[in-house]
Scaffold this motif. Sequence first.
Motif, mmCIF file in Angstrom:
data_model
loop_
_atom_site.group_PDB
_atom_site.id
_atom_site.type_symbol
_atom_site.label_atom_id
_atom_site.label_comp_id
_atom_site.label_asym_id
_atom_site.label_seq_id
_atom_site.Cartn_x
_atom_site.Cartn_y
_atom_site.Cartn_z
ATOM 1 N N THR A 31 -64.348 3.503 58.148
ATOM 2 C CA THR A 31 -63.186 3.693 57.284
ATOM 3 C C THR A 31 -62.589 2.332 56.958
ATOM 4 N N ARG A 36 -67.535 3.066 52.146
ATOM 5 C CA ARG A 36 -67.062 4.317 52.740
ATOM 6 C C ARG A 36 -66.124 5.021 51.772
ATOM 7 N N ASP A 40 -66.604 8.803 50.366
ATOM 8 C CA ASP A 40 -65.546 9.805 50.468
ATOM 9 C C ASP A 40 -65.120 10.304 49.096
ATOM 10 N N THR A 44 -65.365 14.103 47.559
ATOM 11 C CA THR A 44 -64.132 14.741 47.117
ATOM 12 C C THR A 44 -64.230 15.160 45.658
ATOM 13 N N GLY A 50 -64.864 16.047 52.813
ATOM 14 C CA GLY A 50 -65.469 14.819 53.318
ATOM 15 C C GLY A 50 -66.851 15.069 53.871
#
Length: 92
Positions: A31, A36, A40, A44, A50
Motif C-alpha cells: 500500500t 498498488r 486497487d 474498483t 479490492g
Amino acid sequence: EPLVLIAPPGENRADVDLGELAEKRFVATETGCVYRAMVDTAFTEAGLGGPKLAAEAGSIDAIAGLVAAGAGFGLVPRLAVAAALDRGEVAE
C-alpha cells in the motif's frame, strides 16, 4: 505504462471473465506504491472491490517470482516483466 496480468506458467487463458478473476489471489506491491494504487483502482472501477491478496512484495521482480512460483496472479507494468515473459517464467 501498460499493465499486464501475469499468471503462473500454464494458467493463461483468454476466456477468464472478471467475476472469475475476482476470485483469484493476487500478489501486489505494498500500500502506498503507485502500482498498488493502479491495481486497487482497476478492481474498483471494474466493480470487483479490492483484490484478494496472497502476498505483498516490495518490487515487481519479487511479484514476478512469487507469481512464477504459483502464489497468485499479478497486475504489473509489462516492461518490468518482459524478460520473465520471454523466458516463460510467467504467462501473460
